[in-house]
Design a protein around this motif. Structure first.
Motif, PDB file in Angstrom:
ATOM      1  N   LYS A   7       0.876  -1.056  -0.231  1.00  0.00           N
ATOM      2  CA  LYS A   7      -0.415  -0.365  -0.308  1.00  0.00           C
ATOM      3  C   LYS A   7       1.058   1.196  -0.016  1.00  0.00           C
ATOM      4  N   SER A   9       0.618   5.761  -0.568  1.00  0.00           N
ATOM      5  CA  SER A   9       0.368   6.944  -1.019  1.00  0.00           C
ATOM      6  C   SER A   9       0.886   8.162  -0.991  1.00  0.00           C
ATOM      7  N   TYR A  41      -3.558  -1.442  -8.706  1.00  0.00           N
ATOM      8  CA  TYR A  41      -5.215  -0.708  -8.109  1.00  0.00           C
ATOM      9  C   TYR A  41      -4.775   0.543  -7.653  1.00  0.00           C
ATOM     10  N   GLN A  42      -5.660   1.565  -7.469  1.00  0.00           N
ATOM     11  CA  GLN A  42      -6.997   2.665  -7.261  1.00  0.00           C
ATOM     12  C   GLN A  42      -7.034   2.318  -5.924  1.00  0.00           C
ATOM     13  N   ASP A  43      -7.437   3.075  -4.810  1.00  0.00           N
ATOM     14  CA  ASP A  43      -8.097   3.084  -4.063  1.00  0.00           C
ATOM     15  C   ASP A  43      -9.755   3.741  -4.840  1.00  0.00           C
ATOM     16  N   LYS A  44     -10.665   3.230  -4.832  1.00  0.00           N
ATOM     17  CA  LYS A  44     -11.884   4.397  -4.925  1.00  0.00           C
ATOM     18  C   LYS A  44     -12.578   5.269  -5.112  1.00  0.00           C
ATOM     19  N   ASN A  45     -12.185   5.183  -3.308  1.00  0.00           N
ATOM     20  CA  ASN A  45     -12.728   6.135  -2.337  1.00  0.00           C
ATOM     21  C   ASN A  45     -11.239   7.716  -2.073  1.00  0.00           C
ATOM     22  N   ASN A  46      -9.877   7.579  -1.770  1.00  0.00           N
ATOM     23  CA  ASN A  46      -8.554   8.634  -1.965  1.00  0.00           C
ATOM     24  C   ASN A  46      -8.014   7.997  -2.940  1.00  0.00           C
ATOM     25  N   VAL A  49      -4.715   6.907  -2.644  1.00  0.00           N
ATOM     26  CA  VAL A  49      -3.717   5.703  -2.103  1.00  0.00           C
ATOM     27  C   VAL A  49      -4.123   4.110  -3.580  1.00  0.00           C
TER      28      VAL A  49
END
Length: 98
Positions: A7, A9, A41-46, A49
């Motif tokens: 992970k 950020s 992958y890219q976080d959907k909400n942030n 991240v």
């Protein structure tokens, strides 16, 4: 075989730099000895991240990659773009349904 999840950020202004560098390096990373699979992958909400998801034949293969010049180049570039400390997990797949 096991799975490595990382992970990361990033500062928003550095996302494009990260993506451009990943695009240049992804085939080299995937071609590392023992690497059998690589996804980003890219976080959907942030949107700051991201996660890498990779399959490795052995822990030695991952460690050899982590000690390689390729990893040094990738990580030296990438770590300057972080806004938080990265996290990593090595996991074994227990169940997979398709």
């Amino acid at each position: 075989m096991f799975i490595r999840i990382v992970k990361m950020s990033f500062h928003e202004e550095h996302i494009q730099k990260f993506l451009e560098n990943f695009d240049v390096m992804k085939d080299k990373i995937r071609g590392a000895e023992g690497n059998r699979f690589l996804e980003l992958y890219q976080d959907k909400n942030n949107p700051c991240v991201f996660f890498t998801y990779s399959f490795w034949e052995t822990e030695d293969d991952l460690e050899n990659y982590r000690q390689s010049e390729l990893f040094y180049d990738v990580w030296t570039f990438t770590k300057k773009l972080f806004n938080e400390k990265p996290e990593a997990w090595s996991v074994d797949k227990l169940v997979s349904l398709e």
